[in-house]
Design an enzyme around this catalytic site. Sequence first.
Site, PDB file in Angstrom:
ATOM      1  N   HIS A   1       0.822  -1.211   0.000  1.00  0.00           N
ATOM      2  CA  HIS A   1       0.000   0.000   0.000  1.00  0.00           C
ATOM      3  C   HIS A   1       0.857   1.261   0.000  1.00  0.00           C
ATOM      4  O   HIS A   1       0.442   2.321  -0.501  1.00  0.00           O
ATOM      5  CB  HIS A   1      -0.915  -0.008   1.230  1.00  0.00           C
ATOM      6  CG  HIS A   1      -2.166   0.802   1.076  1.00  0.00           C
ATOM      7  ND1 HIS A   1      -2.188   2.041   0.472  1.00  0.00           N
ATOM      8  CD2 HIS A   1      -3.446   0.558   1.461  1.00  0.00           C
ATOM      9  CE1 HIS A   1      -3.422   2.523   0.491  1.00  0.00           C
ATOM     10  NE2 HIS A   1      -4.202   1.641   1.078  1.00  0.00           N
TER      11      HIS A   1
ATOM     12  N   LYS B   1     -29.658   6.595   3.528  1.00  0.00           N
ATOM     13  CA  LYS B   1     -29.365   8.009   3.761  1.00  0.00           C
ATOM     14  C   LYS B   1     -30.517   8.707   4.474  1.00  0.00           C
ATOM     15  O   LYS B   1     -30.297   9.602   5.308  1.00  0.00           O
ATOM     16  CB  LYS B   1     -29.087   8.711   2.421  1.00  0.00           C
ATOM     17  CG  LYS B   1     -27.716   8.443   1.843  1.00  0.00           C
ATOM     18  CD  LYS B   1     -27.498   9.286   0.590  1.00  0.00           C
ATOM     19  CE  LYS B   1     -26.102   9.101   0.031  1.00  0.00           C
ATOM     20  NZ  LYS B   1     -25.858   9.957  -1.164  1.00  0.00           N
TER      21      LYS B   1
ATOM     22  N   SER C   1     -22.611   8.797   0.176  1.00  0.00           N
ATOM     23  CA  SER C   1     -22.897   7.361   0.094  1.00  0.00           C
ATOM     24  C   SER C   1     -21.839   6.561   0.840  1.00  0.00           C
ATOM     25  O   SER C   1     -22.150   5.569   1.492  1.00  0.00           O
ATOM     26  CB  SER C   1     -22.936   6.926  -1.383  1.00  0.00           C
ATOM     27  OG  SER C   1     -23.994   7.550  -2.065  1.00  0.00           O
TER      28      SER C   1
ATOM     29  N   ASP D   1     -10.323  -4.181 -19.134  1.00  0.00           N
ATOM     30  CA  ASP D   1     -10.701  -5.144 -20.177  1.00  0.00           C
ATOM     31  C   ASP D   1      -9.461  -5.498 -20.988  1.00  0.00           C
ATOM     32  O   ASP D   1      -8.939  -4.686 -21.753  1.00  0.00           O
ATOM     33  CB  ASP D   1     -11.780  -4.542 -21.071  1.00  0.00           C
ATOM     34  CG  ASP D   1     -12.213  -5.481 -22.194  1.00  0.00           C
ATOM     35  OD1 ASP D   1     -11.677  -6.610 -22.282  1.00  0.00           O
ATOM     36  OD2 ASP D   1     -13.074  -5.073 -22.992  1.00  0.00           O
TER      37      ASP D   1
END
Length: 439
Positions: free
Chosen positions: A164, A255, A264, A383
Amino acid sequence: MAIKIIEHCQVAPSPDTAAEQSLQLLHFDMIWFPFHLMQNLFFYSFRCSESRFSDTVVPNLKKSLSLTLKQFPPLAGKIIFPLFTGMPVSRYVKGDSVSLTFAVSDDDLIPLTGNLSRDSDRFHDFVPELPPADYTDTIDFYVAAIQVTLFPDQGICIGFTNHHAIGDGLSMIAFLQTWAMITKLNGDDTHLLTFGQKYLPFYDRSAVPHGDKLATEHWNNVKTYMPTVSLTTELPTNKVRATFVLNDAETLKLKKRGPPNVSSFVIVCAYLWTCMAKLANDEVVDDEAEYLACDAHSHGRLNTPLPETYFGNRFELVVAESTHGRLKGNEGIVFAAEAIEKAIQKTFGGDKKSPDELDILGLMEKRVLGVGGSPTFDMYGADFGWGRPEKYEAVHIDCDGSVSMCKSREFEGGVEIGLSMSKVEMDAFEVIYRQGLNE
């Protein structure tokens, strides 16, 4: 189930890469030295024979990775952690490379890519290990390793392990999506500047306000925390992992139960925190402290926001505190969200705590829920020419019981949540989680 290693190699950045690159590690980076490594898996549905894999897919992935590392040389380099004098740096020199392993598994891919409870142990075969670190008057450790596993005539798994301290989730997503794009173009990177501009990394540390000063202050606080340089999970873990998906309507409903104007991210964290508190039943007294540790994006909170393509860490560690009784009560989601908001404001305000005051490692011995990722992290955008990933899994949550979070693959505005715990706990958690959504 068995896995067969068919090739192990080192892939260096393409020959025209700069001979050397050193990056200063800032306070955003140093905080992560003692934490576990990040282990992420991306499962793709792709019918491919073993011969086609070896003859076509493997060479393309190698070539494309080399071209990608030209843009991301820190991932081929090492972090130099001084034991006596100096400051830690990320350093790439010509000849450095990334460990790349190719394997074949006889496991069934379909159960691995579901959301229901699955044996956590099954996923560890697909995770690469970092090469051993070098120890002198510094600890020189590798920061990334990759494993590509074929499930013949079923699909492919890309396993990515990284430290990290070299970069956050957004930096690693940018690397993977760049590699995927070049692979999809069969190793052609000539269009990178046109189509991949949003992923090309920005390395200028001077863009971080007071970066040098903060780095020195934080280094004095964290240099006694030895860096994690390897991660071998002891098996069996006796855990299962499952994925829970909140759609946009469910998030909006949560919420409405929380305090006004929360994001959120905050409300989902708050809800998970309350579910975990209820999971403890009567095993914990009401006045016992509960903690939630999460990452908060700092780039937009700085006086001069960092570019979205900044390579490194740009998240601050936020630690919220409440009590068990408040979290498991009827108004738990309100108390939880308020505690998280307060912690975020404190982290980016004048009352910010330094790492030694937070006692990061000591915190891990308390009742703490770690949340990694964000509802904005697109773990399904890489992808390689095989379509979008069928499933993303954060294997590292087996190590500490933390929770992973990312943008939903299926629902616009949705959130995908990954958990790992014992089967008994997971069954109980699911009941609490589902009941809470129906309140």
